[in-house]
Design an enzyme around this catalytic site. Structure first.
Site, PDB file in Angstrom:
ATOM      1  N   SER A 147       0.848  -1.201   0.000  1.00  0.00           N
ATOM      2  CA  SER A 147       0.000   0.000   0.000  1.00  0.00           C
ATOM      3  C   SER A 147       0.875   1.240   0.000  1.00  0.00           C
ATOM      4  CB  SER A 147      -0.874   0.019   1.262  1.00  0.00           C
ATOM      5  OG  SER A 147      -1.529   1.268   1.372  1.00  0.00           O
ATOM      6  N   TYR A 160      -1.953  -1.641  10.160  1.00  0.00           N
ATOM      7  CA  TYR A 160      -2.037  -1.784   8.696  1.00  0.00           C
ATOM      8  C   TYR A 160      -0.691  -1.430   8.046  1.00  0.00           C
ATOM      9  CZ  TYR A 160      -4.034  -1.111   3.973  1.00  0.00           C
ATOM     10  OH  TYR A 160      -4.316  -1.187   2.615  1.00  0.00           O
TER      11      TYR A 160
HETATM   12  N1  LIG Z   1      -8.790   0.241  -1.399  1.00  0.00           N
HETATM   13  C1  LIG Z   1      -7.715   0.898  -1.089  1.00  0.00           C
HETATM   14  O1  LIG Z   1      -7.745   2.130  -0.917  1.00  0.00           O
HETATM   15  C2  LIG Z   1      -6.377   0.189  -1.000  1.00  0.00           C
HETATM   16  C3  LIG Z   1      -5.197   0.969  -1.063  1.00  0.00           C
HETATM   17  C4  LIG Z   1      -3.968   0.326  -0.964  1.00  0.00           C
HETATM   18  C5  LIG Z   1      -3.901  -1.034  -0.804  1.00  0.00           C
HETATM   19  N2  LIG Z   1      -5.054  -1.760  -0.748  1.00  0.00           N
HETATM   20  C6  LIG Z   1      -4.931  -3.203  -0.560  1.00  0.00           C
HETATM   21  O2  LIG Z   1      -5.473  -3.869  -1.689  1.00  0.00           O
HETATM   22  C7  LIG Z   1      -5.993  -5.131  -1.298  1.00  0.00           C
HETATM   23  C8  LIG Z   1      -7.410  -5.253  -1.769  1.00  0.00           C
HETATM   24  O3  LIG Z   1      -8.150  -4.187  -1.222  1.00  0.00           O
HETATM   25  P1  LIG Z   1      -9.615  -3.780  -1.707  1.00  0.00           P
HETATM   26  O4  LIG Z   1      -9.684  -2.323  -1.666  1.00  0.00           O
HETATM   27  O5  LIG Z   1      -9.966  -4.505  -2.931  1.00  0.00           O
HETATM   28  O6  LIG Z   1     -10.450  -4.352  -0.457  1.00  0.00           O
HETATM   29  P2  LIG Z   1     -11.929  -4.926  -0.379  1.00  0.00           P
HETATM   30  O7  LIG Z   1     -12.255  -4.941   1.062  1.00  0.00           O
HETATM   31  O8  LIG Z   1     -12.820  -4.193  -1.304  1.00  0.00           O
HETATM   32  O9  LIG Z   1     -11.762  -6.415  -0.922  1.00  0.00           O
HETATM   33  C9  LIG Z   1     -10.949  -7.324  -0.218  1.00  0.00           C
HETATM   34  C10 LIG Z   1     -11.157  -8.715  -0.715  1.00  0.00           C
HETATM   35  O10 LIG Z   1     -10.371  -9.576   0.116  1.00  0.00           O
HETATM   36  C11 LIG Z   1     -11.215 -10.553   0.703  1.00  0.00           C
HETATM   37  N3  LIG Z   1     -10.721 -10.891   2.032  1.00  0.00           N
HETATM   38  C12 LIG Z   1     -10.731 -10.146   3.167  1.00  0.00           C
HETATM   39  N4  LIG Z   1     -10.236 -10.866   4.193  1.00  0.00           N
HETATM   40  C13 LIG Z   1      -9.912 -12.080   3.684  1.00  0.00           C
HETATM   41  C14 LIG Z   1      -9.363 -13.252   4.226  1.00  0.00           C
HETATM   42  N5  LIG Z   1      -9.069 -13.347   5.528  1.00  0.00           N
HETATM   43  N6  LIG Z   1      -9.161 -14.303   3.411  1.00  0.00           N
HETATM   44  C15 LIG Z   1      -9.462 -14.230   2.108  1.00  0.00           C
HETATM   45  N7  LIG Z   1     -10.002 -13.163   1.516  1.00  0.00           N
HETATM   46  C16 LIG Z   1     -10.218 -12.094   2.316  1.00  0.00           C
HETATM   47  C17 LIG Z   1     -12.606  -9.947   0.721  1.00  0.00           C
HETATM   48  O11 LIG Z   1     -13.570 -10.956   0.784  1.00  0.00           O
HETATM   49  C18 LIG Z   1     -12.595  -9.201  -0.616  1.00  0.00           C
HETATM   50  O12 LIG Z   1     -12.863 -10.078  -1.688  1.00  0.00           O
HETATM   51  C19 LIG Z   1      -5.835  -5.205   0.215  1.00  0.00           C
HETATM   52  O13 LIG Z   1      -4.658  -5.906   0.535  1.00  0.00           O
HETATM   53  C20 LIG Z   1      -5.709  -3.747   0.608  1.00  0.00           C
HETATM   54  O14 LIG Z   1      -5.035  -3.584   1.826  1.00  0.00           O
HETATM   55  C21 LIG Z   1      -6.290  -1.180  -0.863  1.00  0.00           C
END
Ligand SMILES: NC(=O)c1ccc[n+]([C@@H]2O[C@H](COP(=O)([O-])OP(=O)(O)OC[C@H]3O[C@@H](n4cnc5c(N)ncnc54)[C@H](O)[C@@H]3O)[C@@H](O)[C@H]2O)c1
Length: 268
Positions: A147, A160
């Site tokens: 991230s 985080y």
């Molecule tokens: N959205 C943001 O702003 C952002 C920014 C930087 C990094 N990220 C990272 O990107 C990745 C995806 O984020 P996103 O925004 O799509 O999140 P989201 O919450 O929209 O989707 C997350 C997905 O991961 C799954 N998940 C959650 N916990 C789980 C577990 N224990 N086992 C298996 N699956 C699990 C959920 O069911 C979902 O399908 C994450 O690692 C997040 O930290 C997100």
């Protein structure tokens, strides 16, 4: 039909891929020609995503898998290997976010849960997949979702940020260990992405405690101040397009990098 980055014949496994960034990664990899193994915690979401993917003509399988359970990850990796005989691309994407409280106020159980899913889940994913990739001898590409939060300073979200910073170290270590097998390992660091992780009531409330019922429009300006480019957040496709490129031969000599997709967030 595969475009610029052709992944025809490749097999990809993406964790947390039934919504948000993970779903977009799986979709774009499939669009580039890869066969995709979809997963997330909930069986229903897996079924629904699989149906959508098959409607689009993608070659896919889906299986529920909680990344904090090593048996479920091993089962997912084994099912993918059994279905197609090899795994070439791994995207350890699943992760959860926390609350912007002061570090010393983070509940210990919450800290442990976040690290367990967001950092250890990545370790468990690659631990299950790498032996298959080495044995196949085809090389490959592993992308770990870190991230932009791991690249900037600021208070809050210490659990985080610790998990996402750990992923950067894991990336570099793995890149060194796997280079001789031509398995490349890179990390992606997005700024805020327009997904349910940030577009939800809890986050709106923490951004705008001054409003009784804050919504998407109310947090835009706040998010925008974090980026150099004048946008509040990027789309999931901005992240998945970078991952498709990393997975392709166009990036065949790129390993060990931390790639920000961050609208200049780290320079603010
Ligand atoms: N959205 C943001 O702003 C952002 C920014 C930087 C990094 N990220 C990272 O990107 C990745 C995806 O984020 P996103 O925004 O799509 O999140 P989201 O919450 O929209 O989707 C997350 C997905 O991961 C799954 N998940 C959650 N916990 C789980 C577990 N224990 N086992 C298996 N699956 C699990 C959920 O069911 C979902 O399908 C994450 O690692 C997040 O930290 C997100």
């Amino acid at each position: 039909m595969a475009g610029l980055f052709d992944l025809t014949g490749k097999v990809a496994l993406v964790t947390g891929s039934t919504r948000g960034i993970g779903k977009s990664i799986a979709e774009e990899l499939a669009r580039a020609g890869a066969k995709v193994s979809i997963s997330s915690r909930k069986a229903e979401a897996c079924e629904q995503t699989l149906t959508e993917f098959r409607k689009q003509g993608f070659d896919a399988i889906a299986q529920p898998c909680n990344v904090s359970r090593k048996e479920e990850l091993q089962a997912l990796v084994d099912a993918t290997q059994k279905k197609w005989g090899h795994i070439d691309i791994v995207c350890a994407n699943a992760g959860i976010i926390s609350q912007p409280v002061a570090t010393w106020e983070i509940d210990l159980d919450q800290w442990r849960e976040l690290i367990d899913v967001t950092l250890t889940g990545v370790f468990v994913t690659i631990k299950a997949a790498i032996p298959h990739m080495i044995a196949a001898g085809n090389g490959g590409s592993i992308t770990l979702t870190s991230s932009g939060a791991a690249l900037i300073s600021g208070g809050g979200f210490a659990d985080y940020k610790a998990a996402k910073s750990g992923i950067l170290s894991l990336t570099r270590t793995l890149a060194c260990e796997l280079a001789e097998h031509f398995i490349r390992v890179n990390a992606i660091c997005p700024t805020a992405v327009d997904t349910p992780m940030i577009q939800n009531e809890t986050l709106y409330r923490s951004f705008r405690p001054d409003l009784p019922n804050p919504g998407r429009e109310d947090v835009k300006a706040g998010f925008q101040t974090m980026n150099l480019l004048p946008i509040p957040w990027v789309d999931a496709a901005d992240v998945s397009n970078a991952i498709v490129w990393l997975a392709s031969d166009a990036a065949r000599y790129i390993t060990g990098v931390t790639l920000p997709v961050d609208a200049g967030n780290q320079h603010k």
